[in-house]
Design a protein around this motif. Sequence first.
Motif, short mmCIF file in Angstrom:
data_model
loop_
_atom_site.label_atom_id
_atom_site.label_comp_id
_atom_site.label_asym_id
_atom_site.label_seq_id
_atom_site.Cartn_x
_atom_site.Cartn_y
_atom_site.Cartn_z
N ILE A 146 0.84 -1.20 0.00
CA ILE A 146 0.00 0.00 0.00
C ILE A 146 0.88 1.25 0.00
CG2 ILE A 146 -1.71 1.32 1.30
CD1 ILE A 146 -2.81 -1.36 2.32
N GLY A 147 1.96 1.20 0.76
CA GLY A 147 2.85 2.35 0.84
C GLY A 147 3.39 2.77 -0.52
N LYS A 148 3.60 1.80 -1.41
CA LYS A 148 4.14 2.12 -2.73
C LYS A 148 3.12 2.88 -3.59
CE LYS A 148 5.50 -2.05 -3.93
NZ LYS A 148 6.18 -3.13 -4.71
N ALA A 149 1.84 2.85 -3.21
CA ALA A 149 0.80 3.53 -4.00
C ALA A 149 0.52 4.95 -3.51
CB ALA A 149 -0.49 2.72 -3.96
N LEU A 150 1.14 5.37 -2.41
CA LEU A 150 0.77 6.63 -1.77
C LEU A 150 1.33 7.87 -2.46
CD1 LEU A 150 1.04 5.78 2.04
CD2 LEU A 150 -0.95 5.60 0.53
N ASP A 151 2.13 7.69 -3.48
CA ASP A 151 2.70 8.85 -4.17
C ASP A 151 1.73 9.49 -5.15
OD1 ASP A 151 5.09 8.63 -2.80
OD2 ASP A 151 5.98 7.29 -4.29
N HIS A 152 0.55 8.91 -5.30
CA HIS A 152 -0.48 9.46 -6.17
C HIS A 152 -1.72 9.80 -5.33
CE1 HIS A 152 1.88 8.19 -9.66
NE2 HIS A 152 2.04 7.03 -9.05
N PRO A 153 -2.52 10.77 -5.73
CA PRO A 153 -3.72 11.12 -4.96
C PRO A 153 -4.65 9.91 -4.83
CG PRO A 153 -3.22 12.84 -6.55
CD PRO A 153 -2.32 11.69 -6.87
N LEU A 154 -4.99 9.57 -3.60
CA LEU A 154 -5.77 8.37 -3.33
C LEU A 154 -6.93 8.67 -2.40
CD1 LEU A 154 -3.06 5.62 -2.61
CD2 LEU A 154 -4.39 5.91 -4.72
N VAL A 155 -8.03 7.95 -2.61
CA VAL A 155 -9.13 7.86 -1.65
C VAL A 155 -9.22 6.40 -1.23
CG1 VAL A 155 -11.63 7.94 -1.38
CG2 VAL A 155 -10.44 9.82 -2.50
N LEU A 156 -9.25 6.17 0.09
CA LEU A 156 -9.32 4.82 0.63
C LEU A 156 -10.64 4.65 1.37
CD1 LEU A 156 -6.16 6.02 1.10
CD2 LEU A 156 -5.81 3.59 1.56
N PRO A 157 -11.65 4.02 0.74
CA PRO A 157 -12.93 3.78 1.43
C PRO A 157 -12.80 2.56 2.36
CG PRO A 157 -13.15 3.75 -0.99
CD PRO A 157 -11.70 3.58 -0.65
N VAL A 158 -13.23 2.70 3.61
CA VAL A 158 -13.02 1.65 4.60
C VAL A 158 -14.23 1.55 5.53
CG1 VAL A 158 -10.49 1.64 4.66
CG2 VAL A 158 -11.74 3.37 5.94
N PRO A 159 -14.46 0.35 6.12
CA PRO A 159 -15.48 0.25 7.16
C PRO A 159 -15.10 1.12 8.35
CG PRO A 159 -14.79 -1.93 6.39
CD PRO A 159 -13.82 -0.94 5.83
N GLU A 160 -16.00 1.97 8.78
CA GLU A 160 -15.63 3.04 9.70
C GLU A 160 -15.31 2.57 11.12
OE1 GLU A 160 -20.23 4.42 10.58
OE2 GLU A 160 -19.18 5.07 8.77
N THR A 161 -15.68 1.34 11.48
CA THR A 161 -15.34 0.84 12.81
C THR A 161 -14.31 -0.29 12.76
OG1 THR A 161 -17.17 -0.76 12.81
CG2 THR A 161 -17.61 1.42 13.75
N GLY A 162 -13.80 -0.59 11.58
CA GLY A 162 -12.85 -1.69 11.45
C GLY A 162 -11.46 -1.18 11.14
N ARG A 163 -10.96 -1.56 9.95
CA ARG A 163 -9.59 -1.20 9.58
C ARG A 163 -9.38 0.30 9.50
NH1 ARG A 163 -11.85 -2.85 4.65
NH2 ARG A 163 -11.40 -5.01 5.15
N ALA A 164 -10.46 1.06 9.39
CA ALA A 164 -10.35 2.52 9.30
C ALA A 164 -9.51 3.10 10.42
CB ALA A 164 -11.74 3.16 9.33
N LEU A 165 -9.67 2.59 11.63
CA LEU A 165 -9.03 3.21 12.79
C LEU A 165 -7.52 2.99 12.78
CD1 LEU A 165 -12.09 3.08 13.51
CD2 LEU A 165 -11.39 2.83 15.89
N GLU A 166 -7.10 1.75 12.48
CA GLU A 166 -5.66 1.51 12.46
C GLU A 166 -5.02 2.09 11.20
OE1 GLU A 166 -4.56 -2.72 12.16
OE2 GLU A 166 -6.72 -3.13 12.14
N MET A 167 -5.76 2.10 10.08
CA MET A 167 -5.22 2.73 8.88
C MET A 167 -5.06 4.23 9.05
SD MET A 167 -7.01 0.58 5.76
CE MET A 167 -6.13 1.53 4.52
N ALA A 168 -5.95 4.86 9.84
CA ALA A 168 -5.83 6.29 10.10
C ALA A 168 -4.50 6.60 10.79
CB ALA A 168 -6.99 6.76 10.96
N LEU A 169 -4.13 5.79 11.76
CA LEU A 169 -2.86 6.00 12.45
C LEU A 169 -1.67 5.83 11.51
CD1 LEU A 169 -3.45 4.21 15.87
CD2 LEU A 169 -3.44 6.66 15.42
N TRP A 170 -1.73 4.78 10.71
CA TRP A 170 -0.62 4.52 9.79
C TRP A 170 -0.51 5.61 8.73
CZ3 TRP A 170 -0.86 3.03 4.49
CH2 TRP A 170 0.39 2.69 3.93
N LEU A 171 -1.65 6.01 8.18
CA LEU A 171 -1.63 7.04 7.13
C LEU A 171 -1.11 8.37 7.67
CD1 LEU A 171 -4.92 6.37 5.14
CD2 LEU A 171 -2.59 6.31 4.23
N SER A 172 -1.44 8.69 8.91
CA SER A 172 -0.95 9.95 9.47
C SER A 172 0.57 9.93 9.59
CB SER A 172 -1.60 10.22 10.83
OG SER A 172 -1.19 9.28 11.81
#
Length: 360
Positions: free
Chosen positions: A173-199
């Motif tokens: 996933i990190g290799k794809a972050l150099d382009h503008p991305l929208v990541l749709p996620v279940p809001e009570t699942g992976r969203a929370l840990e992905m938010a920390l990683w993305l920040s």
Amino acid sequence: MSATIQILSGLGDKGPAAIVVEAQGKRLLLDAGGALHPGEPVTWAQGLAVDAVLISHDHVDHIGGVVELPAQIPLYCTPLVAKTLPPQRAWQPLPYRGRLDVEGIAVTTGQAGHSLGGVWLHLDDAGGIFYSGDACFESRLFPFDAPPPAHTALLDASYGRYDQPQAQCIHAIGKALDHPLVLPVPETGRALEMALWLSEEADQRHLPLAIDPIIRDNLAALLALPNDLRRKGLDAAIQALLQRPNARHPALWLVSDRDDDPPDWPHHRLLHTGYLTPQRRQQLAAGEVLWQRWNVHLRASHLVALAHQLQAVQVAPLFTPLHADAESAWRDLLGTRLITQPSLDVEAQTKVLSSPLLTP
């Protein structure tokens, strides 16, 4: 003591979760899953009579069928999961980690490592019946609690025999972050840990980031829980993220999944990280969207390890295809413990109550 297990839905393919356990003269429904795809009927609930319902977590394929059940049936779930019940639906609290009596049956709960407020369920009958709901060992945010031993294990096998470690998924996933991305996620699942990683990634790469308000609210709800209900050492990072304003023109946008389509985001590409609907599979094949899994379910080796830990005599891999080739592969992994029947009479010597769901 003996018990009867009927897997109404969720065995043999990816589908809504619905399992009835009958013990001590009572019938408990474990999860009440709704349709994965819009417009699909929920058939498992037709004519169903149970004494109580226990919900593992709030994702639609585990809770979306509650509307199909009579409102007078007692329903148990954790307080955070209760927020997604139909309006005015009465409920009784499951502990996030603990033990209670439901219709005379001792039920133990523990953290399942999958989502906000989600738990696994252990019924203290017939040598122990363990139901994982959706579960994961690899979450950087949600812990997984070791369950008691169980004769029968009904385990999340949503990923089939897939066994790629989370670190490899994150690297991809990190290799794809150099382009503008929208990541749709279940809001009570992976969203929370992905938010920390993305920040963290946004800071390192100097990329503007935005996170949906509902995801922030759920992070705040997690932070408000007792600290042993999340992984250690993350509170400061969560607090910093909650205070971080959204960028006005984000290159990275973490959003609650609302069936987003490419035309909804003309200046970004959609990157999906979980289950793909048929429509999204078509979009992926056409190169219209991107996909890379972020692990939120048990990998194959983790499922086998959990079966060993439970000392399970019989194991049903749920939410995964069990056609002939897949069944053979699961038999290689689980041996004689593999269950492919939807109905079982669980006692000292297990007897099959109905013909196999799938032909070997």
